[in-house]
Each structure stands twice: as C-alpha cells, then as structure tokens.
Scaffold this motif. Structure first.
Motif, short mmCIF file in Angstrom:
data_model
loop_
_atom_site.label_atom_id
_atom_site.label_comp_id
_atom_site.label_asym_id
_atom_site.label_seq_id
_atom_site.Cartn_x
_atom_site.Cartn_y
_atom_site.Cartn_z
N GLY A 73 -1.01 6.55 -0.42
CA GLY A 73 -1.53 5.85 -1.58
C GLY A 73 -1.89 4.41 -1.28
O GLY A 73 -2.22 4.05 -0.14
N SER A 74 -1.81 3.57 -2.33
CA SER A 74 -2.18 2.15 -2.16
C SER A 74 -1.50 1.31 -3.22
O SER A 74 -1.16 1.79 -4.30
CB SER A 74 -3.69 1.98 -2.22
N THR B 291 -3.77 -6.15 -0.84
CA THR B 291 -3.83 -4.71 -1.05
C THR B 291 -3.44 -4.02 0.24
O THR B 291 -3.91 -4.40 1.32
CB THR B 291 -5.25 -4.27 -1.49
N SER C 79 -2.90 -0.05 1.89
CA SER C 79 -3.10 1.38 1.68
C SER C 79 -2.74 2.14 2.95
O SER C 79 -2.69 1.57 4.04
CB SER C 79 -4.56 1.67 1.30
N SER D 246 1.41 -0.05 -8.12
CA SER D 246 0.89 1.17 -7.51
C SER D 246 -0.50 1.45 -8.06
O SER D 246 -0.71 1.50 -9.27
CB SER D 246 1.82 2.35 -7.83
N GLU E 33 -2.30 4.23 -7.18
CA GLU E 33 -2.56 5.67 -7.17
C GLU E 33 -1.28 6.42 -7.51
O GLU E 33 -0.17 5.91 -7.26
CB GLU E 33 -3.01 6.13 -5.78
N THR F 276 2.20 7.25 -4.82
CA THR F 276 2.18 6.25 -3.77
C THR F 276 3.60 6.08 -3.22
O THR F 276 4.55 5.89 -3.98
CB THR F 276 1.64 4.91 -4.29
#
Length: 179
Positions: free
Chosen positions: A78-79, A101, A103, A122, A124, A127
């Motif tokens: 995720g990221s 950020t 990921s 989060s 996504e 994550t």
C-alpha cells in the motif's frame, strides 16, 4: 541505499532499491555497514507492523525516557503519507514537521530520531507499515500529540482516528520530555 537529510535535524530518508524480475521483487531495508558508515543507530530491539484501511490516521506517537527510541518505518503493502514532528525543546527544528509519501512500489525507509512524534495517513486499504525500534514498547512511557494540532494539513476529508489518538494533548499543551 541513498541517504537524504530532511528539514528536521537527524531525520533521514533512505531511498531503497527495489529489484524486480520474473519472480517478483526484492528490497533491502537494513545494512549494518551502511548504517554505521552514516552514523545511524543499529541497536534495534523490537519490530512490528500495522495494517490500516484507507483514510486511517495513526499518530502522533512517541515514547518518553527511559523508553525513548529511534524508529525505522517502511511500507510493505500500500501507501502512506508519513509525518514526523520534532518535539525536542532545544532543537533548531522544534515544532516543525516533515512529511513524505511512502509506497511499496517506491520504497523509502524513514529514520526517525529520539524526540520526534510519528504518525501516518493510510492512502489505500490493507496498507501494511513496519516499524523497527531501538527500545521495547512500554505502555507507561507511551505518549502522543493530537494529530490535528500542529499545522499539518492531512490530505483526507473524513479521517478515521482512534479514540486514543483523539485524546492526546494538543501540540501547544504537551510537556515534552526531550531537551
């Protein structure tokens, strides 16, 4: 690994190399020789991970002495928007925050020094964020700064925040244990 100094004193970003082939990918997150050569701590004592849904904010957490720690943070799946707030009273960057950020597809390792609060958003579902620390978690020394009290404009309209994180003192009201 490639080392980047941030605006916050001693807070570093390590840009990681992701190797990919027909089997998948491989990313090295720790190399003792690299850490020693760059005067980074290597005495890690505990590792864990969290799984978060999209729009979850976790933070801003820190542990006070004698359980304070340097922390490594990276994203497995995720990221996130990762946020670090300097709460060291005598630091040139006291009260300043930094965000980046991170990921799984563009891996970074955040090296967070003692005296900084940490949190993330989060971006996504599912994550997974991993943490490696130089001390063992101790509930008696666990503290935080309220996530919306220090000027960070989180890129989310309806954040999901735990009752615990909502109850933390605002930045202007904390009594930092870090000189």
């Amino acid at each position: 690994m490639e080392l980047e100094q941030t605006i916050i004193e001693d807070l570093k970003i390590l840009h990681l190399k992701k190797l990919e082939d027909s089997r998948g990918s491989f990313t090295k997150i720790f190399n003792d020789d690299f850490f020693v050569a760059n005067n980074l701590r290597t005495d890690f004592k505990e590792s864990y991970f969290s799984m978060s849904h999209k729009n979850v904010i976790r933070g801003m957490h820190f542990q006070s002495p004698p359980a304070e720690h340097t922390k490594l943070v990276f994203v497995n799946t995720g990221s996130i928007v990762d946020v670090v707030l300097d709460i060291r009273i005598n630091s040139k960057t006291f009260g300043q925050y930094f965000y980046t950020t991170i990921s799984a597809s563009q891996p970074k390792l955040v090296y967070i020094p003692v005296g900084c609060a940490h949190g993330f958003l989060s971006l996504e579902d599912n994550t997974i964020v991993s943490y490696i620390q130089t001390s063992v978690y101790n509930n008696s020394f666990d503290h935080g700064v309220r996530w919306d009290s220090f000027g960070m404009e989180w890129p989310v309209t309806e954040p999901i925040v735990s009752a615990r994180d909502m109850a933390f003192d605002r930045f202007n009201d904390i009594k930092s244990p870090f000189a």
